[in-house]
Design a protein around this motif. Structure first.
Motif, PDB file in Angstrom:
ATOM      1  N   LEU A 133       0.841  -1.199   0.000  1.00 61.06           N
ATOM      2  CA  LEU A 133       0.000   0.000   0.000  1.00 61.06           C
ATOM      3  C   LEU A 133       0.877   1.249   0.000  1.00 61.06           C
ATOM      4  O   LEU A 133       1.733   1.409   0.880  1.00 61.06           O
ATOM      5  CB  LEU A 133      -0.914   0.001   1.231  1.00 61.06           C
ATOM      6  N   VAL A 135       1.195   5.345   0.311  1.00 66.76           N
ATOM      7  CA  VAL A 135       0.518   6.505   0.892  1.00 66.76           C
ATOM      8  C   VAL A 135       1.393   7.735   0.669  1.00 66.76           C
ATOM      9  O   VAL A 135       2.606   7.626   0.446  1.00 66.76           O
ATOM     10  CB  VAL A 135       0.255   6.313   2.405  1.00 66.76           C
ATOM     11  N   GLU A 139      -0.439  11.848   4.223  1.00 68.69           N
ATOM     12  CA  GLU A 139      -1.245  10.795   4.839  1.00 68.69           C
ATOM     13  C   GLU A 139      -0.477  10.112   5.966  1.00 68.69           C
ATOM     14  O   GLU A 139      -1.056   9.750   6.993  1.00 68.69           O
ATOM     15  CB  GLU A 139      -1.667   9.781   3.786  1.00 68.69           C
ATOM     16  N   GLN A 145      -7.524   6.439   6.668  1.00 70.55           N
ATOM     17  CA  GLN A 145      -8.253   5.173   6.483  1.00 70.55           C
ATOM     18  C   GLN A 145      -8.337   4.892   4.992  1.00 70.55           C
ATOM     19  O   GLN A 145      -8.811   5.718   4.219  1.00 70.55           O
ATOM     20  CB  GLN A 145      -9.648   5.265   7.090  1.00 70.55           C
ATOM     21  N   LYS A 146      -7.853   3.721   4.586  1.00 71.16           N
ATOM     22  CA  LYS A 146      -7.812   3.347   3.174  1.00 71.16           C
ATOM     23  C   LYS A 146      -8.741   2.156   2.924  1.00 71.16           C
ATOM     24  O   LYS A 146      -8.840   1.236   3.754  1.00 71.16           O
ATOM     25  CB  LYS A 146      -6.388   2.962   2.763  1.00 71.16           C
ATOM     26  N   THR A 147      -9.382   2.161   1.785  1.00 76.01           N
ATOM     27  CA  THR A 147     -10.182   1.021   1.345  1.00 76.01           C
ATOM     28  C   THR A 147      -9.401   0.273   0.274  1.00 76.01           C
ATOM     29  O   THR A 147      -8.992   0.869  -0.729  1.00 76.01           O
ATOM     30  CB  THR A 147     -11.543   1.478   0.798  1.00 76.01           C
ATOM     31  N   SER A 225     -11.413  -2.156   4.843  1.00 70.74           N
ATOM     32  CA  SER A 225     -11.066  -0.811   5.290  1.00 70.74           C
ATOM     33  C   SER A 225      -9.902  -0.935   6.263  1.00 70.74           C
ATOM     34  O   SER A 225      -9.976  -1.689   7.249  1.00 70.74           O
ATOM     35  CB  SER A 225     -12.266  -0.154   5.977  1.00 70.74           C
TER      36      SER A 225
END
Length: 383
Positions: A133, A135, A139, A145-147, A225
């Motif tokens: 992931l 960012v 961030e 908060q990531k989906t 999430s």
């Protein structure tokens, strides 16, 4: 030829514990295995001798009889624990019994895996999954908060993870009787292999589920999430327990590991909890002093005083304007590094003024004066 003492054969004392006996036997079996001693014609006989000793000493009743009567305990039916095995240890059945106890300790996953755990439980834990992931630095500063969408195997809804049509329970494998492995006698070896019928599961499904083909799980993309805490860095790993791949036939679910990568920022460079920002200043501001306005990672602005006579590379610190430390520990600082700019594309008037300034500033360049003084001394010393 008289038989050697069994304790002497294994190289242990008479009061050795069961673990010490097994450890000694394993070592002897490794040393004397015929496949490793093809140039030693005595290896096979010594190997069998070690197995005979272990077969007696591993059994509490036979060991007690041997400790009392010696080899005579197994001749002519003497000694309560030894009767029935007699002097017939040379038969392959008794050798196989002794050797199979440590077979997998010696050979690990050879020909079908470590015994005992393969098929005694039909369920298998699902695999752990990894998700990378990315960012932004902002961030990572605030937390976010990531989906995410993760392709994975989930429990089959049609059979409720059993792998059988209608959710019926699997039945014991008829080939291995639920052990998940089968044994075959080859000479004086007992070879264990993964059961070809159930693949080591120990159970089979009579009517496989049509939705999952009997696996108890299906491929599906899941949406999750994920809370990314403030202060994460590239390489930070976040574990989501139970969010990995579903297990086979109702086995426990694996875990999902989120690996963080923080993108490079066009203005700030990061070093742990500290931030660096390179700020250009005009030659005039650097010479006579002044103020510059700099951005901060929280989106704000700060004014920084530039001392008169500042040089390129001079650093100033803004305390508490860096990154938060992960899991607490305060906030880092922001370091401002000045870069004195040389003007370009000068007009005629600007050139004229700079030339006049140069004529009047012979004593205003301490670093240059010091350097060229050293250069003059260097040249003079070469003459």
């Amino acid at each position: 030829m008289a038989k050697r003492d069994f304790y002497e054969v294994l190289g242990i004392a008479r009061g050795a514990s069961p673990d010490e006996i097994k450890k000694a036997y394993r070592q002897k079996a490794k040393e004397l295995h015929p496949d490793r001693n093809q140039d030693n014609p005595q290896a096979e006989a010594q190997f069998k001798e070690a197995n005979e000793a272990y077969d007696v000493l591993k059994d509490e009743q036979k060991k007690a009889a041997y400790d009392r009567f010696g080899h005579g305990a197994f001749e002519g039916g003497m000694g309560g624990g030894g009767g029935g095995r007699g002097a017939g240890f040379g038969q392959q059945g008794d050798f196989a019994s002794a050797f199979s106890d440590v077979f997998e300790d010696l050979f690990g996953d050879f020909m079908g895996g470590r015994g005992g755990q393969g098929g005694r439980s039909r369920a298998q834990r699902g695999s752990d999954l990894r998700y990378n992931l990315r960012v932004t630095l902002e961030e990572a500063f605030k937390g976010v908060q990531k989906t995410i969408s993760v392709p994975t195997a989930v429990s089959c809804e049609s059979c409720h993870g059993t792998g059988a049509e209608g959710g019926a329970e699997p039945v014991t494998c008829p080939t291995c009787s639920g052990l998940g492995k089968v044994r075959a006698q080859q000479g004086f070896f007992t070879i264990e292999r993964t059961c070809p019928t159930c693949g080591g599961a120990g159970q089979t499904v009579k009517n496989p589920c049509r939705a999952c083909g009997g696996a108890g799980r299906v491929e599906k993309e899941r949406t999750l999430s994920v809370n990314i805490p403030a202060g994460v860095e590239t390489g930070t790993r976040i574990r989501l327990a139970g969010e990995g791949e579903a297990g086979l036939r109702g086995g426990p679910t694996g875990d999902l590991y989120i690996f963080i990568e923080v993108r490079e920022h066009p203005i700030f460079q990061r070093d742990g909890a500290h931030l660096y920002c390179r700020v250009p200043v005009s030659i005039t501001t650097a010479a006579i002093g002044g103020e510059v306005e700099v951005p901060t990672i929280d989106g704000g602005r700060s004014k920084v005083k530039v001392p008169a006579g500042s040089q390129t590379g001079k650093q100033m610190r803004l305390r508490g304007k860096g990154m938060p430390a992960l899991r607490g520990g305060g906030i880092g600082d922001m370091l401002i590094e000045l870069a004195v700019e040389t003007p370009v594309n000068l007009t005629a008037r600007q050139r004229e003024l700079l030339m006049e300034f140069d004529r009047l500033s012979e004593d205003n360049n301490p670093e240059g004066s010091s350097f060229f003084s050293k250069v003059k001394s260097f040249w003079d010393g070469k003459r």
